[in-house]
Design an enzyme around this catalytic site. Sequence first.
Site, PDB file in Angstrom:
ATOM      1  N   SER A  82       0.825  -1.221   0.000  1.00 42.38           N
ATOM      2  CA  SER A  82       0.000   0.000   0.000  1.00 42.38           C
ATOM      3  C   SER A  82       0.851   1.259   0.000  1.00 42.38           C
ATOM      4  O   SER A  82       1.692   1.442   0.882  1.00 42.38           O
ATOM      5  CB  SER A  82      -0.857   0.069   1.270  1.00 42.38           C
ATOM      6  OG  SER A  82      -1.825  -0.913   1.250  1.00 42.38           O
ATOM      7  N   HIS A  93      -3.871   0.502  -4.486  1.00 43.03           N
ATOM      8  CA  HIS A  93      -3.239  -0.638  -5.159  1.00 43.03           C
ATOM      9  C   HIS A  93      -3.647  -0.612  -6.620  1.00 43.03           C
ATOM     10  O   HIS A  93      -4.839  -0.603  -6.929  1.00 43.03           O
ATOM     11  CB  HIS A  93      -3.731  -1.966  -4.570  1.00 43.03           C
ATOM     12  CG  HIS A  93      -3.231  -2.252  -3.198  1.00 43.03           C
ATOM     13  ND1 HIS A  93      -2.286  -3.202  -2.937  1.00 43.03           N
ATOM     14  CD2 HIS A  93      -3.547  -1.707  -2.015  1.00 43.03           C
ATOM     15  CE1 HIS A  93      -2.047  -3.226  -1.637  1.00 43.03           C
ATOM     16  NE2 HIS A  93      -2.799  -2.327  -1.054  1.00 43.03           N
ATOM     17  N   HIS A 120      -5.429  -9.579  -1.101  1.00 45.86           N
ATOM     18  CA  HIS A 120      -5.418  -9.887   0.336  1.00 45.86           C
ATOM     19  C   HIS A 120      -6.483 -10.920   0.676  1.00 45.86           C
ATOM     20  O   HIS A 120      -7.516 -11.010   0.022  1.00 45.86           O
ATOM     21  CB  HIS A 120      -5.701  -8.618   1.152  1.00 45.86           C
ATOM     22  CG  HIS A 120      -4.726  -7.511   0.919  1.00 45.86           C
ATOM     23  ND1 HIS A 120      -4.833  -6.642  -0.141  1.00 45.86           N
ATOM     24  CD2 HIS A 120      -3.609  -7.144   1.612  1.00 45.86           C
ATOM     25  CE1 HIS A 120      -3.827  -5.777  -0.090  1.00 45.86           C
ATOM     26  NE2 HIS A 120      -3.074  -6.064   0.950  1.00 45.86           N
ATOM     27  N   TYR A 131      -8.386 -10.693   3.226  1.00 48.41           N
ATOM     28  CA  TYR A 131      -9.613 -10.010   3.697  1.00 48.41           C
ATOM     29  C   TYR A 131     -10.529  -9.562   2.555  1.00 48.41           C
ATOM     30  O   TYR A 131     -11.667  -9.183   2.792  1.00 48.41           O
ATOM     31  CB  TYR A 131      -9.277  -8.811   4.604  1.00 48.41           C
ATOM     32  CG  TYR A 131      -8.497  -7.699   3.944  1.00 48.41           C
ATOM     33  CD1 TYR A 131      -9.065  -6.851   3.006  1.00 48.41           C
ATOM     34  CD2 TYR A 131      -7.163  -7.484   4.266  1.00 48.41           C
ATOM     35  CE1 TYR A 131      -8.342  -5.833   2.407  1.00 48.41           C
ATOM     36  CE2 TYR A 131      -6.429  -6.477   3.681  1.00 48.41           C
ATOM     37  CZ  TYR A 131      -7.029  -5.661   2.750  1.00 48.41           C
ATOM     38  OH  TYR A 131      -6.304  -4.666   2.150  1.00 48.41           O
ATOM     39  N   GLU A 132     -10.023  -9.600   1.317  1.00 48.57           N
ATOM     40  CA  GLU A 132     -10.891  -9.245   0.182  1.00 48.57           C
ATOM     41  C   GLU A 132     -11.844 -10.389  -0.154  1.00 48.57           C
ATOM     42  O   GLU A 132     -12.713 -10.245  -1.010  1.00 48.57           O
ATOM     43  CB  GLU A 132     -10.046  -8.889  -1.037  1.00 48.57           C
ATOM     44  CG  GLU A 132      -9.280  -7.586  -0.879  1.00 48.57           C
ATOM     45  CD  GLU A 132      -8.325  -7.337  -2.033  1.00 48.57           C
ATOM     46  OE1 GLU A 132      -8.762  -6.823  -3.067  1.00 48.57           O
ATOM     47  OE2 GLU A 132      -7.132  -7.682  -1.891  1.00 48.57           O
ATOM     48  N   ALA A 152       2.803  -2.030   4.121  1.00 48.96           N
ATOM     49  CA  ALA A 152       2.569  -0.973   5.110  1.00 48.96           C
ATOM     50  C   ALA A 152       2.158  -1.692   6.388  1.00 48.96           C
ATOM     51  O   ALA A 152       1.387  -2.652   6.334  1.00 48.96           O
ATOM     52  CB  ALA A 152       1.456  -0.058   4.638  1.00 48.96           C
ATOM     53  N   MET A 181      -1.632  -6.961   7.374  1.00 51.75           N
ATOM     54  CA  MET A 181      -2.641  -7.894   6.854  1.00 51.75           C
ATOM     55  C   MET A 181      -2.185  -8.568   5.557  1.00 51.75           C
ATOM     56  O   MET A 181      -3.005  -8.947   4.736  1.00 51.75           O
ATOM     57  CB  MET A 181      -3.946  -7.132   6.582  1.00 51.75           C
ATOM     58  CG  MET A 181      -4.466  -6.330   7.755  1.00 51.75           C
ATOM     59  SD  MET A 181      -5.872  -5.322   7.274  1.00 51.75           S
ATOM     60  CE  MET A 181      -6.016  -4.228   8.684  1.00 51.75           C
ATOM     61  N   SER A 182      -0.878  -8.680   5.381  1.00 49.16           N
ATOM     62  CA  SER A 182      -0.400  -9.267   4.117  1.00 49.16           C
ATOM     63  C   SER A 182       0.902 -10.005   4.352  1.00 49.16           C
ATOM     64  O   SER A 182       1.219 -10.388   5.474  1.00 49.16           O
ATOM     65  CB  SER A 182      -0.188  -8.153   3.087  1.00 49.16           C
ATOM     66  OG  SER A 182       0.900  -7.340   3.463  1.00 49.16           O
ATOM     67  N   ASN A 196       1.908   3.815  11.012  1.00 48.22           N
ATOM     68  CA  ASN A 196       1.127   4.331  12.140  1.00 48.22           C
ATOM     69  C   ASN A 196       1.524   3.607  13.412  1.00 48.22           C
ATOM     70  O   ASN A 196       2.056   2.495  13.345  1.00 48.22           O
ATOM     71  CB  ASN A 196      -0.372   4.087  11.882  1.00 48.22           C
ATOM     72  CG  ASN A 196      -0.662   2.616  11.608  1.00 48.22           C
ATOM     73  OD1 ASN A 196      -0.458   2.128  10.496  1.00 48.22           O
ATOM     74  ND2 ASN A 196      -1.107   1.908  12.620  1.00 48.22           N
ATOM     75  N   HIS A 213      -7.418   4.178   6.818  1.00 51.31           N
ATOM     76  CA  HIS A 213      -6.625   3.741   5.661  1.00 51.31           C
ATOM     77  C   HIS A 213      -5.927   4.942   5.022  1.00 51.31           C
ATOM     78  O   HIS A 213      -4.797   4.833   4.549  1.00 51.31           O
ATOM     79  CB  HIS A 213      -7.538   3.033   4.655  1.00 51.31           C
ATOM     80  CG  HIS A 213      -6.814   2.453   3.476  1.00 51.31           C
ATOM     81  ND1 HIS A 213      -5.770   1.556   3.591  1.00 51.31           N
ATOM     82  CD2 HIS A 213      -6.968   2.649   2.141  1.00 51.31           C
ATOM     83  CE1 HIS A 213      -5.322   1.229   2.392  1.00 51.31           C
ATOM     84  NE2 HIS A 213      -6.025   1.879   1.493  1.00 51.31           N
TER      85      HIS A 213
HETATM   86  N1  HPA Z   1      -2.736  -2.837  11.594  1.00 54.50           N
HETATM   87  C1  HPA Z   1      -2.889  -3.742  10.629  1.00 54.50           C
HETATM   88  N2  HPA Z   1      -2.518  -3.524   9.372  1.00 54.50           N
HETATM   89  C2  HPA Z   1      -1.943  -2.335   9.084  1.00 54.50           C
HETATM   90  C3  HPA Z   1      -1.769  -1.350  10.052  1.00 54.50           C
HETATM   91  C4  HPA Z   1      -2.188  -1.617  11.394  1.00 54.50           C
HETATM   92  O1  HPA Z   1      -2.051  -0.783  12.317  1.00 54.50           O
HETATM   93  N3  HPA Z   1      -1.181  -0.291   9.427  1.00 54.50           N
HETATM   94  C5  HPA Z   1      -1.006  -0.634   8.135  1.00 54.50           C
HETATM   95  N4  HPA Z   1      -1.485  -1.878   7.905  1.00 54.50           N
END
Ligand code: HPA
Length: 266
Positions: A25, A55, A77, A79-80, A107, A205-206, A229, A241
Amino acid sequence: MQITVDFIRERTNNFQPEIGIILGSGLGELADEYCDYAIPYTEIPNFVKSTVQGHKGRLVFADINGKKVIMMQGRNHFYEGHSMQEITYPVKVMKALGVKTLILTNAAGAVNESFKPADLMIITDHINFTGSNPLIGENDETLGERFPDMSEVYKKNLIELAQKCACELNIDIKKGVYWANSGPSYETPAEINMIRKLGGDAVGMSTVPEAIVANYCGLNVLGISCITNAASSSSGAKLSHEEVIEAAANAKTKFKSLILEILRKI
Ligand code: HPA
């Protein structure tokens, strides 16, 4: 799989990549700048198309610093709603195309309290907390073993190389363990506390499904997280996001120069 491999070979005039890069991302710019040829996932037999904002969803082929590189500009992903097998299919295709080394990027949220947004972290190991595994199902013995060893998924020599490149570029690089959740919800403060106690430094998540399959089929893996973050904390700060994409954008110059230097030296 042969149908996908034949299609790509034909469309790229038999381009023979040696290095694969999956761009996470907000980190796709490398593939905009270095693109000799591109194929959208929608045109590739058996590829699923990416639905996530930030993406692009295309395979990009380029000569970068003397290396033949295949890049995924955007990944799919779990989750998709895609299966673990679907999201890791491109890794098997890369292997069949001749790739030897796979650079996985993402990310991620900081769990380690010494990390801050826009830091880069070399992944030293992972914890698969997605609740699934991409190798579930009948095993293809031509690709790898039924019970593959995972003691060095992220190759030590590549970790050292990435660290050396970062040092030469004056980039303050972090190292740590990447924890994978399925998403798509971000973590609660209690979950982040748990992840920290159990040894995670960054959460996302990847990456982990792809790393498992890449290691299984004999690819050398390097993983780099862009910390976007501070993962959920009890301070009450909300996470979106947009914030993740923005922080990745702040790190992208550093990220690109690191990848270019790694490609030069690999
Ligand atoms: N958690 C999960 N996935 C992420 C995060 C997060 O804080 N930041 C970027 N992808």
